[in-house]
Scaffold this active site. Structure first.
Site, PDB file in Angstrom:
ATOM      1  N   LYS A   1     119.174  17.428   7.835  1.00 57.72           N
ATOM      2  CA  LYS A   1     118.897  16.562   8.978  1.00 57.72           C
ATOM      3  C   LYS A   1     118.045  17.257  10.036  1.00 57.72           C
ATOM      4  O   LYS A   1     117.393  16.597  10.835  1.00 57.72           O
ATOM      5  CB  LYS A   1     120.202  16.037   9.568  1.00 57.72           C
ATOM      6  CG  LYS A   1     120.905  15.077   8.607  1.00 57.72           C
ATOM      7  CD  LYS A   1     121.944  14.222   9.290  1.00 57.72           C
ATOM      8  CE  LYS A   1     122.469  13.144   8.364  1.00 57.72           C
ATOM      9  NZ  LYS A   1     123.153  13.675   7.151  1.00 57.72           N
TER      10      LYS A   1
HETATM   11  C1  PLP Z   1     123.323  13.039   5.927  1.00 56.33           C
HETATM   12  C2  PLP Z   1     123.541  13.894   4.740  1.00 56.33           C
HETATM   13  C3  PLP Z   1     123.328  13.418   3.421  1.00 56.33           C
HETATM   14  C4  PLP Z   1     122.933  11.992   3.132  1.00 56.33           C
HETATM   15  O1  PLP Z   1     121.625  11.712   3.501  1.00 56.33           O
HETATM   16  P1  PLP Z   1     121.180  10.186   3.704  1.00 56.33           P
HETATM   17  O2  PLP Z   1     119.792  10.259   4.219  1.00 56.33           O
HETATM   18  O3  PLP Z   1     122.136   9.591   4.695  1.00 56.33           O
HETATM   19  O4  PLP Z   1     121.274   9.536   2.372  1.00 56.33           O
HETATM   20  C5  PLP Z   1     123.485  14.294   2.362  1.00 56.33           C
HETATM   21  N1  PLP Z   1     123.877  15.576   2.577  1.00 56.33           N
HETATM   22  C6  PLP Z   1     124.093  16.064   3.810  1.00 56.33           C
HETATM   23  C7  PLP Z   1     124.541  17.460   3.959  1.00 56.33           C
HETATM   24  C8  PLP Z   1     123.933  15.246   4.938  1.00 56.33           C
HETATM   25  O5  PLP Z   1     124.164  15.748   6.157  1.00 56.33           O
END
Ligand code: PLP
Length: 463
Positions: free
Chosen positions: A121
């Protein structure tokens, strides 16, 4: 100069959804970025998708990540922002490595876990923060309000730390975040403040919503920086091009696996393919929340409510917020409550996308097996991705070039790793010293009047 890209709402064709009039206009990138959501609660979509030639993609080989980011985000932004400024934003956003680690044959994991909060993120949040700072009304302070139950808040907070002209307030439920998460949120400092709310996550969300729609606070220029902002999707297209260019031979195609929750990350890959990246198949494994794999199999969609709690906790989603964008790209319409108005072209979807639900038990087995066989430590999200890839290859036959994403650092899940592997994962630099950091949150009850007082007393409206 190329055609300028405008952004429309996924709800534009609906009659009065929940009393909200469909938004039929188009907006510019900066409007979509600063608004986040369309006024009809739809998601913004670009009205055309730029193409990148195979030659340009291949030219990224052995170049730093920053060059891939310039090429890919520039294709959307070249009529919105000067190339020199864009380069500065990108250099500022990505001061960390993006390792491609070989597991076996030509199958790799791409490690998106070396940013400041050790999750993928960071890639989206850091670039969005700097784009917002650039596009904001320079006479004013932009005030970001986020409600969080854990990881998103710290990624957003760290992303905005020190960013000019933007102040951030993060609300979290006092009793619902872990000790480490609380420490991460409370101690970011600088222009980022934490507010501990004596209530639940839903209370935090309600307070933020009420503040956004309170005319007496209009002078504060609020924005949400939430995960459905197109400004977060755009940076998530880049690493697919980067990985492909480093690993491919002679323009061959690639299979990509993206562990998925709200589908923002996988959407980046879907756009990448439409821009010209030779993606043979996009694999979107979910945890036990099986609403999407069931839909691909059976053809009817029903959200899961409530969602199931799994060890890959950032993917505990019963109705993915970006599903509306996937449906739209395949000529369907679904709203944020999960009501389907028009089904997408499911044959086309099945041709491009494979999805499978991975149980917690299978996830744990995969973590063990991958360590024993290859000496690689995966954390629960990355293990869902890798296991999904294995299942795809078992069903469809082997494929030469494959990349699976590792979306968080194993050190964020020390208990699971110790339990399964009997070792403690090494901590990345970004996570060192967190326990010694200092900072205290503001503390408030779950009461809107007091929250409004707090905002009036503490937030700046102008520089
Ligand atoms: C948010 C997140 C995901 C999922 O990603 P999306 O874009 O919501 O599908 C997967 N792994 C981690 C560690 C995350 O923080």
């Amino acid at each position: 100069m190329k055609n300028r890209i405008f952004y429309y709402s996924t709800n534009r064709d609906l009659d009065n959804i929940n009393g909200i009039a469909p938004f039929r206009k188009k907006v510019t990138f900066s409007e979509a970025l600063l608004q986040g959501q369309a006024p009809d609660e739809g998601l913004y979509m670009p009205d055309s998708i730029p193409r990148i030639s195979l030659g340009d993609i291949l030219s990224l080989k052995d170049k730093p990540y920053i060059e891939a980011a310039m090429l890919v985000t520039g294709a959307f932004l070249d009529s919105e922002i000067n190339a020199g400024i864009l380069r500065k934003i990108i250099e500022d956003s990505y001061p960390f490595d993006v390792p491609l680690q070989r597991i076996t044959d030509r199958k790799y994991i791409m490690r998106l876990d070396l940013g400041p909060t050790a999750s993928f993120k960071d890639f989206a949040a850091r670039m969005m923060a700097r784009l917002m700072s650039h596009f904001r009304d320079k006479k004013k302070i932009l005030n970001v309000l986020v409600a969080t139950s854990g990881d998103t808040g710290s990624a957003v907070g760290e992303a905005f730390k020190g960013v000019e002209g933007v102040d951030v307030n993060i609300l979290y439920p006092k009793g619902e975040v872990s000790g480490r998460q609380k420490k991460q949120l409370d101690t970011i400092g600088d222009n980022v403040r934490a507010i501990s709310i004596n209530g639940k996550f839903d209370d935090c969300q309600d307070l933020v919503k009420q503040a956004f729609s309170d005319p007496s606070l209009d002078y504060l220029s609020f924005t949400s920086a939430n995960s459905i902002n197109f400004g977060r999707i755009l940076p998530q297209m880049v690493y697919y091009f980067y990985a492909y260019a480093q690993l491919c031979r002679d323009g061959e195609s690639i299979v990509v696996s993206v562990p998925s929750g709200n589908f923002g990350n996988a959407l980046g890959c879907e756009y990448a393919r439409r821009m010209g990246l030779p993606v043979k198949r996009l694999i979107m494994p979910t945890n036990e929340n099986y609403e999407f794999p069931r839909f691909l199999k059976e053809g009817t969609y029903e959200k899961l409510s409530p969602s199931l709690a799994c060890i890959s906790n950032a993917m505990n989603v019963g109705h993915p917020s970006n599903l509306a964008r996937f449906f739209e790209l395949y000529s369907g319409t679904v709203d944020r409550t999960g009501t389907v108005y028009r089904y997408p072209d499911i044959d086309a979807m099945r041709k491009n996308i494979f999805s499978v639900s991975i149980s917690d038990e299978e996830t744990k087995k995969c973590i063990k097996k991958t360590y024993e066989r290859y000496g690689i430590i995966l954390e629960p999200h990355g293990a869902v991705g890798w296991r999904g890839l294995e299942i795809y290859l078992e069903q469809y036959g082997d494929f030469p070039l494959c990349v699976s994403l590792e979306t968080a650092h194993p050190a964020k899940f020390p208990d699971e790793i110790v339990e399964l592997l009997g070792i403690t994962p090494g901590v990345p630099d970004s996570m060192k010293g967190i326990d010694e950091r200092k900072g205290r949150p503001a503390e408030l009850p779950a009461d809107y009047k007091m929250f409004r007082e707090y905002l009036r007393d503490n937030l700046r409206s102008a520089v």
